[in-house]
Write a protein that holds these residues in place. Structure first.
Motif, PDB file in Angstrom:
ATOM      1  N   ASN A 119       0.806  -1.225   0.000  1.00 30.22           N
ATOM      2  CA  ASN A 119       0.000   0.000   0.000  1.00 30.22           C
ATOM      3  C   ASN A 119       0.842   1.279   0.000  1.00 30.22           C
ATOM      4  O   ASN A 119       0.326   2.370  -0.201  1.00 30.22           O
ATOM      5  CB  ASN A 119      -0.952   0.012   1.205  1.00 30.22           C
ATOM      6  N   LEU A 120       2.169   1.151   0.227  1.00 29.68           N
ATOM      7  CA  LEU A 120       3.034   2.337   0.240  1.00 29.68           C
ATOM      8  C   LEU A 120       4.008   2.372  -0.934  1.00 29.68           C
ATOM      9  O   LEU A 120       4.726   3.358  -1.108  1.00 29.68           O
ATOM     10  CB  LEU A 120       3.835   2.393   1.554  1.00 29.68           C
ATOM     11  N   SER A 121       4.038   1.317  -1.727  1.00 35.75           N
ATOM     12  CA  SER A 121       5.080   1.212  -2.770  1.00 35.75           C
ATOM     13  C   SER A 121       4.964   2.311  -3.826  1.00 35.75           C
ATOM     14  O   SER A 121       5.956   2.686  -4.451  1.00 35.75           O
ATOM     15  CB  SER A 121       5.055  -0.167  -3.428  1.00 35.75           C
ATOM     16  N   SER A 122       3.760   2.852  -4.041  1.00 34.19           N
ATOM     17  CA  SER A 122       3.616   3.926  -5.035  1.00 34.19           C
ATOM     18  C   SER A 122       3.918   5.293  -4.427  1.00 34.19           C
ATOM     19  O   SER A 122       4.046   6.281  -5.156  1.00 34.19           O
ATOM     20  CB  SER A 122       2.197   3.918  -5.619  1.00 34.19           C
ATOM     21  N   SER A 123       4.023   5.371  -3.101  1.00 35.88           N
ATOM     22  CA  SER A 123       4.240   6.659  -2.427  1.00 35.88           C
ATOM     23  C   SER A 123       5.701   6.918  -2.081  1.00 35.88           C
ATOM     24  O   SER A 123       6.087   8.055  -1.837  1.00 35.88           O
ATOM     25  CB  SER A 123       3.414   6.713  -1.137  1.00 35.88           C
ATOM     26  N   ILE A 124       6.506   5.852  -2.006  1.00 36.15           N
ATOM     27  CA  ILE A 124       7.929   5.987  -1.657  1.00 36.15           C
ATOM     28  C   ILE A 124       8.770   5.518  -2.829  1.00 36.15           C
ATOM     29  O   ILE A 124       8.677   4.358  -3.246  1.00 36.15           O
ATOM     30  CB  ILE A 124       8.276   5.190  -0.385  1.00 36.15           C
ATOM     31  N   THR A 125       9.574   6.408  -3.360  1.00 38.36           N
ATOM     32  CA  THR A 125      10.467   6.077  -4.472  1.00 38.36           C
ATOM     33  C   THR A 125      11.900   6.056  -3.964  1.00 38.36           C
ATOM     34  O   THR A 125      12.354   7.016  -3.325  1.00 38.36           O
ATOM     35  CB  THR A 125      10.349   7.133  -5.599  1.00 38.36           C
ATOM     36  N   PHE A 126      12.610   4.963  -4.221  1.00 36.06           N
ATOM     37  CA  PHE A 126      14.022   4.882  -3.833  1.00 36.06           C
ATOM     38  C   PHE A 126      14.890   5.470  -4.943  1.00 36.06           C
ATOM     39  O   PHE A 126      14.756   5.108  -6.110  1.00 36.06           O
ATOM     40  CB  PHE A 126      14.429   3.429  -3.550  1.00 36.06           C
ATOM     41  N   VAL A 127      15.768   6.383  -4.555  1.00 35.33           N
ATOM     42  CA  VAL A 127      16.677   7.051  -5.488  1.00 35.33           C
ATOM     43  C   VAL A 127      18.091   6.623  -5.126  1.00 35.33           C
ATOM     44  O   VAL A 127      18.537   6.831  -3.993  1.00 35.33           O
ATOM     45  CB  VAL A 127      16.531   8.588  -5.386  1.00 35.33           C
ATOM     46  N   SER A 128      18.777   6.020  -6.082  1.00 34.72           N
ATOM     47  CA  SER A 128      20.065   5.381  -5.787  1.00 34.72           C
ATOM     48  C   SER A 128      21.211   6.137  -6.440  1.00 34.72           C
ATOM     49  O   SER A 128      21.195   6.383  -7.645  1.00 34.72           O
ATOM     50  CB  SER A 128      20.004   3.935  -6.314  1.00 34.72           C
TER      51      SER A 128
END
Length: 454
Positions: free
Chosen positions: A56-65
């Motif tokens: 439910n949170l995967s679309s709200s948190i983007t990992f930037v590497s």
């Protein structure tokens, strides 16, 4: 990144240590649950190490590497404080400082409303200010530890120059306090300072991070340390917002579920509140002599224990056979929150990292203090000052201890009548550290401030 009506876009940039990455991620999740968009910025391997996001949170948190530039003595994949010896931490920081350019380019492209940063990126506030981005320093340390460090101007000056300077209560603490390091605790920090290759001392990083922020967010609560939060506002001359204790439950510990199956089976066989969980974090490193004394102390205590070791350290010969059934030794990663939440666990022998203490007290476990590095001695003083836990006695100057002191402390915390008050106090703390409703209220207050200020 697209946002909903009224939603904030927040960039998170923690220091490269698991004890920093995890609270930053927990705060990210709590912000995302309230409808905000998060860009969580770190290096490839550190992002891989983080717990998987709930769907439910995967679309709200983007990992930037961003790839971490190699540094002196590093090996491939050395991207975290746990990957390098303690005296190489400053080399890791010099490499971390080289992330300045890719981070600046990302902030220019994505224009977040806020950037929430850690003490190590002291160079970030001026960049954010130039780009018109609001900026908060997030202290994963408690308010008392930050107060001990002192006002930003003195931190930038580097006014403490020798170990003895850290072993006294500073003059700006206006109330009765035991907030100071023991000599053996600060000499390890001094050894790290001698290896400084960055030209910027940790104290100065803290000083600039606080001096140039719009607000200080702090991993604590006003119910637990109201006097220290009040003093911190006076010292920093900034808005200070506690985040609460950032509980996100045990669902984020999905790695190695097969590991948990075996651990749970063993814990299920033990009596309620009978087991002491022993874990000294990702950075602490004991000498063979210290490891042997700790092992013999656990053996002498006659208390059931579950002991986590980072690697195949040399534990005394025959130890595991002698404690079989009563004690279990596990090498490698474990789901710590799941272990602490198990009914059979009553105490926690810990290195006194703030995250670990918060997790243990969130389940009402009695802390047994064995501080090793960084601010862990200060955390011990804070909790002892509030009548919490039992400290393993050690030589003031050398830090040495013996198995008898370990056995005594374990028994006092877990079974002896004289320890009844600390067990009762730990149970009371569960209502404070484990209160999810309070946690949510703190984050609401944080979001209210961020929305007004953006």
């Amino acid at each position: 990144m697209e946002k909903g009506e009224g939603a904030l876009h927040v960039a998170m940039f923690p220091w490269l240590a698991m004890g920093h990455l995890l609270p930053f991620l927990r705060l990210s999740k709590l912000l995302a649950q309230k409808g905000h968009k998060i860009s969580f910025i770190s290096t490839p391997r550190n992002i891989e190490r983080l717990p998987k996001l709930p769907s439910n949170l995967s679309s709200s948190i983007t990992f930037v590497s961003f790839p971490l530039p190699p540094f002196s003595g590093s090996t491939p994949g050395s991207e975290c404080s746990m990957d390098v010896p303690y005296n190489k931490q400053q080399s890791l920081k010099s490499s971390f400082d080289l992330l300045r350019l890719p981070l600046t380019e990302f902030l220019q492209r994505s224009s977040p409303d806020w950037v929430i940063y850690d003490y190590a990126s002291h160079w970030l506030p001026p960049i954010a200010a130039e780009l018109g981005i609001s900026k908060a320093f997030f202290s994963i340390f408690n308010a008392a530890s930050l107060c001990f460090l002192g006002p930003p101007s003195l931190l930038i000056e580097g006014f403490r120059s020798k170990p003895e300077d850290f072993t006294v209560v500073p003059p700006w603490i206006p109330f009765q306090s035991n907030m100071a390091y023991r000599y053996h605790e600060i000499t390890l920090v001094g050894k790290k300072k001698e290896q400084d290759t960055t030209g910027v001392a940790d104290s100065a990083r803290f000083g600039y991070s606080i001096l140039e922020c719009d607000a200080v967010f702090i991993h604590s609560s006003s119910e637990f340390e109201p006097e220290w939060l009040g003093l911190l506002r006076d010292l920093c001359r900034k808005p200070v917002f506690p985040t609460g204790f950032l509980q996100t439950g045990t669902e984020d510990e999905v790695e190695g579920d097969t590991t948990w199956v075996g651990i749970k089976k063993w814990l299920d066989e033990q009596r309620v509140n009978s087991v002491i969980y022993v874990a000294l974090g990702t950075e602490a490193s004991l000498s063979p002599v210290e490891l042997a004394e700790l092992a013999h102390g656990l053996e002498k205590s006659a208390v059931p224990f579950f002991w986590v070791l980072r690697n195949e350290s040399k534990i005394p010969e025959g130890f595991e056979e002698r404690v079989e059934g009563r004690g279990m030794v596990h090498v490698g990663w474990v789901p710590q929150v799941k272990i602490l939440s198990h009914d059979s666990v009553g105490g926690f022998l810990t290195h006194c990292g703030w995250n670990s203490l918060v997790e243990g007290l969130g389940f009402g476990r009695v802390p047994i203090f064995f501080p090793v590095v960084n601010e862990q001695g200060l955390n011990t003083r804070l909790l002892e000052g509030k009548g919490l836990g039992v400290e393993i006695p050690r030589d003031e100057k050398e830090g040495s201890f013996d198995s008898d002191s370990v056995a005594y402390s374990v028994r006092l915390a877990m079974v002896d009548d004289a320890g009844e008050s600390v067990r009762a106090k730990a149970k009371v703390m569960k209502g404070l550290f484990g209160n999810i409703d309070d946690n949510s209220r703190y984050v609401d207050e944080l979001v209210g401030y961020m929305t007004r200020k953006k």
